[in-house]
Scaffold this active site. Structure first.
Site, PDB file in Angstrom:
ATOM      1  N   LYS A  38       0.861  -1.193   0.000  1.00  0.00           N
ATOM      2  CA  LYS A  38       0.000   0.000   0.000  1.00  0.00           C
ATOM      3  C   LYS A  38       0.892   1.236   0.000  1.00  0.00           C
ATOM      4  O   LYS A  38       1.875   1.302   0.747  1.00  0.00           O
ATOM      5  CB  LYS A  38      -0.908  -0.026   1.237  1.00  0.00           C
ATOM      6  CG  LYS A  38      -1.974   1.072   1.257  1.00  0.00           C
ATOM      7  CD  LYS A  38      -2.912   0.925   2.465  1.00  0.00           C
ATOM      8  CE  LYS A  38      -4.012   1.991   2.471  1.00  0.00           C
ATOM      9  NZ  LYS A  38      -4.933   1.847   3.618  1.00  0.00           N
ATOM     10  N   SER A  78      -9.937   2.256   2.608  1.00  0.00           N
ATOM     11  CA  SER A  78      -8.972   2.924   1.763  1.00  0.00           C
ATOM     12  C   SER A  78      -7.996   1.980   1.065  1.00  0.00           C
ATOM     13  O   SER A  78      -7.383   2.358   0.085  1.00  0.00           O
ATOM     14  CB  SER A  78      -8.180   3.920   2.598  1.00  0.00           C
ATOM     15  OG  SER A  78      -7.351   3.251   3.534  1.00  0.00           O
ATOM     16  N   SER A 114     -10.387   0.236   6.980  1.00  0.00           N
ATOM     17  CA  SER A 114      -9.749   0.295   5.666  1.00  0.00           C
ATOM     18  C   SER A 114      -9.094  -0.996   5.190  1.00  0.00           C
ATOM     19  O   SER A 114      -8.679  -1.086   4.048  1.00  0.00           O
ATOM     20  CB  SER A 114      -8.700   1.418   5.644  1.00  0.00           C
ATOM     21  OG  SER A 114      -9.333   2.660   5.489  1.00  0.00           O
TER      22      SER A 114
END
Lengths: 485, 95, 494
Positions: free
Chosen positions: C79, C160, C184
């Site tokens: 990420k 997210s 998330s």
């Protein structure tokens, strides 16, 4: 003790109310929340870690020593130590503040209420200390390197500071000066701050307001970052007079941040801090509450040295004059030096008199400090012992001391090598006296004719002939005998 | 809860985010809506509750006073939009 | 040989260790999948060389007869919230475009130390603020899933960690890192039919991870199944002296400890999670999950978490407040973008830089956070929210007296179409209704796929455990996984 200091205005006398927020750099090797060094004067941005530069994802981890030093400082002023405290973020934007917030302590400071005593002549006044909290220093901006740019150096960014907040208990520039001097002395005794004001290790935000005696507190201004005792006093003086002038002109004092100009001795409003008043403090979520146990606090307490007030009282109890005790304890290095001298068994009063007159005089003349004194306490002890046992007269002692300063040699060695030893050998002195009387028949006749004031003349001649090394008492006795015969 | 554009502008200024008038007008009802929804928290009686200070019971660790970092100026300045002579630079500041 | 990209973390690790294939072959297969997956827009930066270099090191170590580390030969997606040395790290924002950290986050370093390699930096909601991956400066991530209605409406992968979810579901990476502030990891995992666990706050170091809300942020793995999550979480976790909130505890052997039997365990069903307008299919899945738990030997108990409804508003005070301060460092002085209009002074520069650098959602949250902390509002908002947070944590504490884990749906709906909710921030925030309470209490929580809805889209179940009891969470999730038999995967259209 009520201060009688007043500003004379057209409408009458005004009283000045002063509070000081002193930022003292904590003595530590590394910064408060990072492992970068704190030394003064390094190359720009060389003592900066990624944490200090607030790179994305960087986190603070507190330095135990900085906490310890703040606790020791609190204990030294008899303050409450809060076993539960925490760090808050003070949010504002400025180029010397990389995180966009300063990690400080607003809601739960490490150290609570304490007090510091100041003296004005024989009177003693207690100045309240509201709190001491630990916080990060900001970086440094330089404005004179480039026509359109300011340069940012983050070496100081993240260095640990103690903010020591006084109560608004001071009423004159002199009291503020005495408070700052005393605080500096305590910090240096404790070893929690080096007190080097010219290097920025200690600086004060000066809160000043004025009022008619007996009135409510007036609106205050805060003059930032004043970095000497003299400047603090000058800033107060100027600011108080300025406020009186404004008020007497029918104006009002703006609560604002001001800047002191040491060149002109004046203060002016600080444009850059105009809208920085909503700091949005909240607990720093990167740090847990700081919890101290009794063992930690007791270790801090046990590590405290004798502090200036206690030391002064101890000296006075030894018979040392209040004046000398004050002079000896004002600076931690002097006190340390004098204690080392006392440890040798030197007689306290004689030692105190010698240090405050002879040693301090010499250091002054040489333009050096006691830390760099060419004479060690052990050597001074030897010198004082030679005076005490009659080996050296006062004037011989001065000569020996001068030689010690020049050569660094021990007094015994100097006395030996230069033959400066005082003599009480009656045979030798009698021979010299006989010689003096023979060489000065006219004076002898006058003396014997009743002019007894000439006694001093014969003493002088005898001492001169013996190069000052004769024991004056013995000379006196033998001379009287010789003149009477 | 209603939030006016002046409030939006004041907050944006505090947060150092430039904002045009039409943006402030657009954001005002949006923020008002969110803040209004948040205000239901006021219903909860918290008079005898301490604010949470640590998510998981844990004690703040303190590190030793040892220099372990620094002397990395090149890395510190590597991503700077503008740097000169070892300094970051910004538009001239008048203090 | 079957397609290597069909393999999960454990299969790759064991295959490489056993010599069934080389780490390099694995890295090449996934690099090719990454290169072919551009229509998903899941990567901001691709790093095939990093994956190959890590693989070659593993192959050499194996050839030399060395003991291989626990994720040897497994290439993963990272990420783009984790700082990676020399590789652009943006948090999907314009303000950090071009930023190449001079350091490596602890979590990513732990993974490299475990023998993993990096396929690339994954797209996400900007600064991890969002639930649909629609707030990225680098464009939306498209879910690999499509509805079975024949329409090709691009779907949100959740957020997210949308890029992470998309690549794991799309067989473009066997695993990916996620971060979870209010859901998330779990919500996107549920949206794309994979597993994801947010461990106890403090298990994974936050050092080098771009902060959103410090008291909530936790990293965790996203992978195909529960066992892969256990393996990867073990590699990511561990005490870090550089993070003052890191837990100074040994990392348990979660993979070794996996046990799908729920005999003697009590599973709590929180009645307050039965929210208004919850789709029937979600309710049905929840009931199915309860049946599976019972089948696995668990006792089912109903519990009450009375402050649940206040979790979201408390979260939307605390998270933006912390974010407004955490994001103050993006000022155009030391890194990232600078916007310096003609004649601008320092403060103008800040305002212009941040106006141009932050997206709308980030600005919205900074403004909310600034507002709730500003003079006169602090106690009413922030202090009150922090107190409510205490009450929420106490709710869980009471529940643990009656049960060992909690079972809930992960999200109130299946994946929605891109653009469907982005116009209404509040509607978007409500996506996190089931995930936020455990975030506020710092508890471990996991999403595991349970089934498909009518449109053929995955739905997830959430298991919440006691602090530090990741094992209990993983075990319950494994019990569900074994019974759900979830094998659906998106058909490749990209």
């Amino acid at each position: 003790m009520e201060s009688t200091y007043r500003i004379k205005g057209a409408t009458g006398d005004w009283e000045v109310v002063i509070g000081l927020e002193v930022h003292a750099q904590v003595t530590s090797n590394a910064k408060l929340f990072s492992g970068a060094a704190t030394a003064f004067g390094a190359e720009p941005n060389s003592q900066v870690s990624l944490v200090d530069a607030a790179m994305p994802g960087m986190l603070p981890v507190p330095n135990r020593e900085c906490i310890r030093q703040a606790v020791r400082t609190g204990l030294a002023i008899d303050a409450q130590i809060n076993k539960w405290s925490r760090f808050d973020r003070k949010n504002y934007f400025y180029a010397d503040l990389p995180q966009g917030y300063q990690i400080s302590q607003l809601y739960h400071p490490l150290v609570g209420e304490g007090a510091i005593e100041i003296e004005d002549g024989d009177a003693v006044k207690t100045i309240g200390v509201e709190r001491i909290h630990v916080e990060q220093d900001a970086g440094k901006l330089m404005h004179d390197q480039h026509p359109t740019r300011s340069y940012v150096d983050l070496n100081r960014s993240g260095v640990a500071l103690m903010e020591i907040v006084s109560r608004p208990d001071m009423r004159s520039p002199a009291e503020a000066g005495a408070y700052l001097t005393k605080l500096r002395s305590i910090l240096r005794y404790v070893g929690s701050c080096d007190g080097n004001m010219d290097q920025g290790s200690m600086r004060a935000d000066v809160n000043v307001s004025v009022r008619k005696p007996g009135d409510e507190l007036g609106t205050r201004t805060e003059t930032k970052n004043v970095n000497s005792v003299r400047f603090v006093m000058a800033a107060i003086d100027h600011e108080a007079k300025r406020q009186v002038a404004v008020l007497e002109d029918g104006g009002a004092i703006q609560q604002e941040t001001r800047l002191f100009n040491p060149d002109t001795g004046t203060t002016r409003s600080m444009r850059s801090k105009e809208d920085a008043h909503d700091y949005r403090y909240f607990p720093d979520p990167d740090l847990l509450p700081l919890e101290l146990d009794d063992a930690f606090i007791e270790e801090c307490r046990a590590s405290l040295p004798e502090l200036p007030d206690a030391k002064r009282k101890r000296y006075e109890a030894l018979g040392i004059s209040a004046y000398a005790a004050n002079v000896l304890t004002a600076e931690v290095e002097s006190a340390r030096w004098f204690d080392a001298l006392l440890d040798t068994g030197a007689a306290p009063v004689a030692a105190a008199n010698w240090v405050t007159s002879e040693l301090f005089g010499a250091l002054n003349r040489l333009g050096t400090s006691i830390v760099d004194s060419p004479v060690e306490p052990g050597q001074a002890a030897e010198l004082l012992a030679l005076v005490a046992d009659g080996t050296l007269s006062g004037s011989l002692a001065k000569q020996v001391f001068e030689a010690m300063l020049e050569t660094g040699d021990a007094p015994g060695k100097i006395v030996e090598e230069r033959g400066l030893k005082q003599t009480s050998d009656t045979g030798a002195i009698e021979a010299v006296i006989a010689d003096v009387l023979t060489k000065n028949p006219k004076q002898l006749e006058q003396y014997r004719g009743g002019k007894e004031t000439l006694f001093g003349f014969f003493v002088g001649q005898t001492m001169k002939a013996m190069a000052g090394k004769a024991n004056p008492q013995v000379v006196n006795d033998l001379l009287k005998k010789a003149l009477a015969s | 809860m209603s939030v006016d554009t002046a409030t939006v502008k004041r907050v944006a200024k505090l947060a150092r985010i430039a904002i045009r008038d039409e943006e402030a007008s657009r954001l005002a009802p949006e923020l008002g809506n969110i803040l209004g929804w948040i205000e239901q928290l006021g219903e909860v009686d918290t008079s005898s509750v301490q604010p949470m200070t640590a998510v998981i019971p844990n004690r703040l660790r303190l590190r030793d006073d040892v220099v372990t970092d620094g002397n990395i100026r090149a890395q510190v300045l590597a991503n700077a939009p503008q740097a000169e002579h070892g300094f970051f630079t910004v538009p001239k500041v008048i203090e | 040989m079957s397609d290597l990209t069909d393999l999960g973390i454990r299969q790759i690790r064991d295959g490489v260790a056993g010599g069934d294939f080389s780490a390099r072959e694995v890295a090449e297969a996934f690099n090719a999948a990454v290169a072919a997956a551009k229509p998903l827009n899941a990567f901001i930066v691709e790093t095939p060389d990093h994956a190959l270099a890590a693989a070659d090191k593993v192959d050499q170590a194996r050839a030399a007869g060395e003991t291989l580390p626990p994720m040897a030969g497994v290439p993963i997606g990272m990420k783009d919230l984790f700082c990676t040395h020399g590789v652009q790290t943006t948090a999907a924002s314009h303000i950090l475009e071009g930023f190449k950290p001079e350091y490596e986050s602890t979590v990513s370093q732990n993974l490299w130390n475990a023998g993993a390699g990096m396929l690339g930096k994954l797209n996400l909601d900007q600064f991890a603020m969002g639930s649909s991956n629609e707030t990225s400066y680098f464009g939306n991530v498209i879910s690999p899933w499509r509805r079975n209605d024949g329409g090709n409406a691009p779907l949100a992968p959740g957020g997210s960690s949308g890029g992470s979810a998309a690549v794991v579901a799309g067989r473009i990476a066997p695993g990916a890192t996620g971060t979870d502030t209010g859901g998330s990891i779990r919500q996107p995992a549920a949206f794309v039919g994979i597993s994801g666990i947010k461990p106890t706050y403090g298990r994974c170091s936050r050092w080098g991870t771009i902060a959103f809300a410090s008291s909530l942020d936790q990293a965790g793995p996203m992978a195909r199944d529960v066992r892969d999550c256990a393996i990867m979480l073990e590699a990511m976790s561990g005490f870090d002296p550089k993070d003052a909130t890191s837990l100074d505890l040994p990392v348990p052997k979660w993979e070794e400890g996996l046990n799908a039997s729920m005999a003697g365990k009590r599973v709590g069903i929180p009645r307050e999670y039965r929210v208004d307008n919850m789709p029937e299919e979600i309710e049905a899945l929840w009931q199915q999950g309860i049946a599976w738990m019972r089948d696995a030997g668990a006792e089912i108990v109903e519990v009450s978490l009375p402050h649940t409804r206040y979790a979201l508003p408390a979260y939307y005070i605390i998270a933006p407040a912390e974010a407004s301060s955490n994001l103050a460092r993006y000022d155009g002085v030391r890194f990232g973008q600078r916007d310096l209009p003609e004649g601008a002074n320092l403060q103008d520069m800040y305002a212009a830089t941040r106006e141009a650098g932050f997206g709308d959602e980030v600005k919205r949250r900074i403004l909310i956070g600034t507002y709730v902390l500003s003079a006169g509002f602090y106690d009413a908002y922030f202090t009150q929210a922090s107190k409510v947070r205490t009450l929420i944590a106490q709710d869980f504490e009471r529940a643990w007296k009656r049960c060992d884990v909690l079972l809930t749906p992960t999200a109130p709906s299946a994946a929605f179409a891109l653009g469907e909710k982005s116009a209404d921030p509040l509607a978007m925030y409500l996506n996190d209704v089931f995930t936020v309470p455990s975030s506020l209490a710092g508890l471990p929580a996991m999403s595991v796929p349970g089934g498909l809805d009518k449109a053929g889209l995955p739905l997830g179940l959430q298991v919440i455990g006691r602090a530090l009891d990741e094992q209990g969470v993983l075990d319950a999730a494994l019990a569900i996984e074994e019974r759900a038999g979830f094998v659906a995967r998106p058909e490749r259209w990209w």
